[in-house]
Design a protein around this motif. Sequence first.
Motif, PDB file in Angstrom:
ATOM      1  N   ILE A 192       0.885  -1.163   0.000  1.00  0.00           N
ATOM      2  CA  ILE A 192       0.000   0.000   0.000  1.00  0.00           C
ATOM      3  C   ILE A 192       0.925   1.215   0.000  1.00  0.00           C
ATOM      4  N   SER A 219       2.083  -0.476  -6.112  1.00  0.00           N
ATOM      5  CA  SER A 219       0.768  -0.622  -5.483  1.00  0.00           C
ATOM      6  C   SER A 219      -0.331  -0.276  -6.480  1.00  0.00           C
ATOM      7  N   ASP A 222      -6.067   1.974  -6.210  1.00  0.00           N
ATOM      8  CA  ASP A 222      -7.011   2.060  -5.097  1.00  0.00           C
ATOM      9  C   ASP A 222      -6.361   1.738  -3.747  1.00  0.00           C
ATOM     10  N   HIS A 223      -5.082   1.397  -3.761  1.00  0.00           N
ATOM     11  CA  HIS A 223      -4.332   1.210  -2.517  1.00  0.00           C
ATOM     12  C   HIS A 223      -3.229   2.265  -2.392  1.00  0.00           C
ATOM     13  N   THR A 224      -3.451   3.419  -3.015  1.00  0.00           N
ATOM     14  CA  THR A 224      -2.478   4.517  -2.982  1.00  0.00           C
ATOM     15  C   THR A 224      -3.199   5.768  -2.487  1.00  0.00           C
ATOM     16  N   VAL A 248      -6.427   4.127   5.069  1.00  0.00           N
ATOM     17  CA  VAL A 248      -5.169   3.441   4.742  1.00  0.00           C
ATOM     18  C   VAL A 248      -5.064   2.134   5.515  1.00  0.00           C
ATOM     19  N   SER A 251      -7.340  -0.449   4.074  1.00  0.00           N
ATOM     20  CA  SER A 251      -6.772  -0.932   2.815  1.00  0.00           C
ATOM     21  C   SER A 251      -5.650  -1.927   3.083  1.00  0.00           C
ATOM     22  N   ALA A 252      -4.825  -1.646   4.095  1.00  0.00           N
ATOM     23  CA  ALA A 252      -3.731  -2.552   4.456  1.00  0.00           C
ATOM     24  C   ALA A 252      -4.281  -3.887   4.956  1.00  0.00           C
ATOM     25  N   ASN A 254      -7.110  -5.218   4.039  1.00  0.00           N
ATOM     26  CA  ASN A 254      -7.590  -5.872   2.820  1.00  0.00           C
ATOM     27  C   ASN A 254      -6.457  -6.623   2.138  1.00  0.00           C
ATOM     28  N   VAL A 255      -5.329  -5.925   1.953  1.00  0.00           N
ATOM     29  CA  VAL A 255      -4.160  -6.525   1.304  1.00  0.00           C
ATOM     30  C   VAL A 255      -3.598  -7.667   2.151  1.00  0.00           C
TER      31      VAL A 255
END
Length: 296
Positions: A192, A219, A222-224, A248, A251-252, A254-255
């Motif tokens: 991310i 990245s 959508d993860h930036t 953020v 999102s992290a 999610n990853v």
Amino acid sequence: MRNMGSFFSRREANRKRQELLNYRFGNIHGQHYFCGLDIGDILVREGGVRIGLIGPTGSGKSSFINTCERALKPELRKGTAEIQTANGEGTIVLQEFLDDIDNDFCLVDTRGFFQHNIDEFTALADIVYGRIRPGQVVRFGTPDNEDTEEYFPNWLHAIIIVLSATDPRLQDGKTHRKHLKIIRDFLRRRVITVITHHDMIDKSQEEDILAKACAATGSARDHTFLVAKYHLDKKETDYNAEIKAMDVMKSALNVAERYVKFHKLQEQWEREDEAIGDDVSTIDGKYQCTCRREEN
């Protein structure tokens, strides 16, 4: 109108805060996402998934961690991450943040990177694979941890790369992209990107900066994220900055969940291959598969 905007921002910040405070591994994708996979080691790990942060000295990494702390701990008026300087880099230890909250993730802060040499990359690999533990000094080119056993729950399951929007190495579109190639190849599927100092660039620069950061770190768009600095001396709550920090973190997560699934699938396939005993060879460029069977 300003009071109404502040009301909605506060309500949105509270909603996102509760979502993260109550996070349990699998909440993002759902438990069905891991159906048939052995994720017991992640579920029993105290602290859950680990989200690492790396970036050049001065990129705003520690300031971003402080924003995350203030977002999830409203009683804090100042974060606990020390702002790093070049002179202090040699004594920086690996440190976990938000590990005292009763949920299933924590942030892992590292010393400043981006000298772009093999010793630095080796240290980064040791951190990613859990061979350097929280509280240990991150030294470059020191093989003290060669015999440390890798344990997947201690890995970094997602990595936030922090870059500054005002850094000429990002703005020229070449330097970071060139120097980060080995990092992109190594950390793919886990990255991310946070671009700090959003408040110090013009709106017309945003899309260009975002595109260059994605190209540098690998990245997805959508993860930036572009984030503004949460100043240390700011007493009042900046709900917009906290909302962005929480976006953020989500999102992290999610990853991280996606990476855990990929890793567990890979482990499962390797076990199945060993059980079947497939012997794959090529003849005239074509794949031939011969299964070794036990003879009666």
